[in-house]
Write a protein that holds these residues in place. Structure first.
Motif, mmCIF file in Angstrom:
data_model
loop_
_atom_site.group_PDB
_atom_site.id
_atom_site.type_symbol
_atom_site.label_atom_id
_atom_site.label_comp_id
_atom_site.label_asym_id
_atom_site.label_seq_id
_atom_site.Cartn_x
_atom_site.Cartn_y
_atom_site.Cartn_z
ATOM 1 N N GLU A 215 31.183 -9.863 14.076
ATOM 2 C CA GLU A 215 30.097 -9.011 13.607
ATOM 3 C C GLU A 215 29.374 -8.356 14.789
ATOM 4 O OE1 GLU A 215 30.729 -12.435 10.774
ATOM 5 O OE2 GLU A 215 30.461 -12.190 12.937
ATOM 6 N N GLY A 216 29.197 -7.042 14.703
ATOM 7 C CA GLY A 216 28.527 -6.308 15.772
ATOM 8 C C GLY A 216 29.480 -5.631 16.738
ATOM 9 N N ALA B 59 24.995 -5.994 20.310
ATOM 10 C CA ALA B 59 23.986 -7.021 20.009
ATOM 11 C C ALA B 59 22.893 -6.465 19.097
ATOM 12 C CB ALA B 59 23.387 -7.552 21.304
ATOM 13 N N MET B 60 22.528 -5.198 19.302
ATOM 14 C CA MET B 60 21.531 -4.553 18.437
ATOM 15 C C MET B 60 21.995 -4.570 16.987
ATOM 16 S SD MET B 60 18.801 -3.115 20.058
ATOM 17 C CE MET B 60 18.412 -1.548 19.274
ATOM 18 N N SER B 61 23.280 -4.332 16.798
ATOM 19 C CA SER B 61 23.844 -4.351 15.457
ATOM 20 C C SER B 61 24.000 -5.774 14.935
ATOM 21 C CB SER B 61 25.201 -3.632 15.458
ATOM 22 O OG SER B 61 25.830 -3.713 14.208
ATOM 23 N N THR C 212 22.809 -8.853 11.291
ATOM 24 C CA THR C 212 23.778 -9.402 10.351
ATOM 25 C C THR C 212 23.403 -10.817 9.965
ATOM 26 O OG1 THR C 212 25.233 -10.317 12.069
ATOM 27 C CG2 THR C 212 25.575 -8.007 11.441
ATOM 28 N N GLU C 213 23.871 -11.216 8.811
ATOM 29 C CA GLU C 213 23.592 -12.572 8.339
ATOM 30 C C GLU C 213 24.148 -13.617 9.303
ATOM 31 O OE1 GLU C 213 24.540 -15.386 4.417
ATOM 32 O OE2 GLU C 213 25.104 -13.248 4.438
ATOM 33 N N ARG C 214 25.273 -13.293 9.914
ATOM 34 C CA ARG C 214 25.932 -14.260 10.799
ATOM 35 C C ARG C 214 25.137 -14.530 12.071
ATOM 36 N NH1 ARG C 214 28.900 -17.699 9.114
ATOM 37 N NH2 ARG C 214 30.002 -16.097 7.909
ATOM 38 N N TRP C 215 24.535 -13.497 12.673
ATOM 39 C CA TRP C 215 23.900 -13.648 13.974
ATOM 40 C C TRP C 215 22.375 -13.599 13.930
ATOM 41 C CZ3 TRP C 215 26.771 -15.518 17.636
ATOM 42 C CH2 TRP C 215 28.147 -15.285 17.631
ATOM 43 N N LYS C 216 21.811 -13.291 12.783
ATOM 44 C CA LYS C 216 20.355 -13.179 12.685
ATOM 45 C C LYS C 216 19.669 -14.489 13.051
ATOM 46 C CE LYS C 216 16.638 -11.841 9.534
ATOM 47 N NZ LYS C 216 16.304 -11.391 8.146
#
Length: 322
Positions: free
Chosen positions: A199-200, A262-264, A268-272
Motif C-alpha cells: 500500500e502506497g 508514505a503520504m499515500s 490507508t487502513e494498513r499503515w494508518k
C-alpha cells in the motif's frame, strides 16, 4: 556489498571537470592535466607503468567515462562523495579549493581512509539507463512545477502557457512509459508488480526502488536503507543527545518518491495505525513520514530479496524498528 581491500598500489587523486581531468600522483608528487575524452584517457592509462588505486569525486556524469575505462584497465576505483570530501577538507584545514588541491586531497583521503572504503564497480547498463530516465523526469517535473507556481496569477499568455504545461506533462508520460519499457525488456515487470502490492507504492516509486535494488548485492535491509540515504546520522556526546538527521547520501529522487508513497500510505487502513503510533511516541509529522518511508523501503527490499509475495500482516509486524 564488497569488503574493503588493502591498498598496495600507487595512489592517484583525480579531480573531474567537464573538459579536463586533473591527476595527482601521490608517490611522485606530480600533477598533470588530461582532456576528459576517451582517446586522452586511454592514452594516459596505457602510459601508466603499473595499475594504480584511484580516488575520484563523483560529479554529475562527467566522471563516468574515466571511471569505466580505468576500471577496465585494472585500476581499483574509489568514489568519494562531495559531502565527504568537503568535510574532510575542513577537517584537515585545507582553506582553499582548486582543482589541483582537490586532486591532492582525494589522494590524501584515499591514503588515510582507504581501509574503510569500498572499491567501486561499474553499474549495469540497465541501471544507468533507468537512473538517467528518472533524473530527466525529475528535471521536467521540477521545471513544470516551478513554472506553474510563477505563472499562477499571470493572465497574460494564459492559453499559450497552458499548452506549454501540457507539452511538459506529455513528456513526463513518455519518460514514464520508457521506464516501463526498460523494465519489461529486462523481464522485471513481475518484480515491479510485486513491489506495487505494498500500500502506497505506486508505479514510479516501485520502479525506482527496483532500480536501486539492481545496483548492488545488499547484505541486508540496513545496507539498502543506507544506499537510499534514509539512514540516520546520530550526534551524541556524554549525556548530550544531538539532533538526528538523515545522511541523504543516496539519490534524492528516490527519497522524494518514497516520501510521496508514505503520504499515500499513511491514509490507508494498513499503515494508518503504524503512522499514528509513531506520532503517539512523540515524533513530529516529518519524522513520522521519514520513518514510514523507511519502513516501506524495508518491506520492498524484503520482497525483492526473498522473492516473496506481500503478506500485509506479517510484513507490518516484522522489523518494528522504523
Amino acid at each position: 556489498m564488497a569488503m574493503p581491500i588493502p591498498l598496495v598500489k600507487p595512489i592517484v587523486g583525480v579531480d573531474v571537470a567537464k573538459d579536463e581531468l586533473v591527476m595527482y600522483h601521490a608517490e611522485t608528487d606530480q600533477l598533470e592535466i588530461v582532456p576528459n575524452n576517451k582517446t586522452a584517457i586511454n592514452k594516459w592509462l596505457k602510459a601508466l607503468s603499473m595499475q594504480v588505486d584511484i580516488a575520484i569525486e563523483a560529479t554529475n556524469i562527467y566522471h563516468l567515462e574515466f571511471a569505466d575505462l580505468a576500471h577496465k584497465a585494472g585500476c581499483v576505483i574509489y568514489m568519494v562523495g562531495g559531502y565527504e570530501l568537503s568535510h574532510y577538507r575542513k577537517g584537515v584545514n585545507v582553506r582553499a579549493k582548486t582543482d589541483a588541491l582537490d586532486a591532492r586531497l582525494l589522494a590524501r583521503y584515499l591514503k588515510n581512509e582507504g581501509q574503510e572504503l569500498h572499491p567501486w564497480n561499474p553499474p549495469s547498463p540497465l541501471y544507468r539507463r533507468l537512473v538517467s530516465l528518472f533524473r530527466r523526469r525529475a528535471a521536467v517535473v521540477q521545471a513544470r512545477v516551478s513554472l506553474s507556481q510563477s505563472w499562477a496569477n499571470e493572465p497574460l499568455l494564459k492559453a499559450a502557457f497552458k499548452r506549454q504545461i501540457g507539452a511538459m506533462q506529455r513528456l513526463e508520460t513518455l519518460v514514464e512509459k520508457k521506464i516501463q519499457d526498460e523494465l519489461k525488456d529486462a523481464g522485471l515487470l513481475g518484480q515491479l508488480k510485486r513491489c506495487m502490492k505494498v500500500e502506497g507504492i505506486g508505479l514510479l516509486t516501485g520502479a525506482r526502488l527496483l532500480t536501486s535494488f539492481q545496483r548492488g548485492d545488499f547484505k541486508n535491509a540496513d545496507a539498502f536503507i543506507a544506499f537510499l540515504g534514509l539512514d540516520l546520522r546520530i550526534s551524541q556526546s556524554g549525556r548530550k543527545q544531538g539532533r538526528r538527521c538523515l545522511t541523504k547520501r543516496g539519490d534524492p529522487e528516490a527519497r522524494r518518491l518514497l516520501h510521496n508513497a508514505a503520504m499515500s500510505a499513511r491514509r490507508t487502513e494498513r499503515w494508518k495505525g503504524f503512522y499514528e503510533a509513531l506520532l503517539a511516541r512523540g515524533m513530529s509529522t516529518t519524522q513520522a513520514m521519514v520513518a514510514l518511508s523507511r519502513k516501506l523501503a524495508r518491506v520492498v527490499f524484503a520482497l525483492l530479496q526473498n522473492q516473496s509475495e506481500y503478506l500485509p500482516e506479517r510484513h507490518l509486524k516484522a522489523s518494528h524498528a522504523p
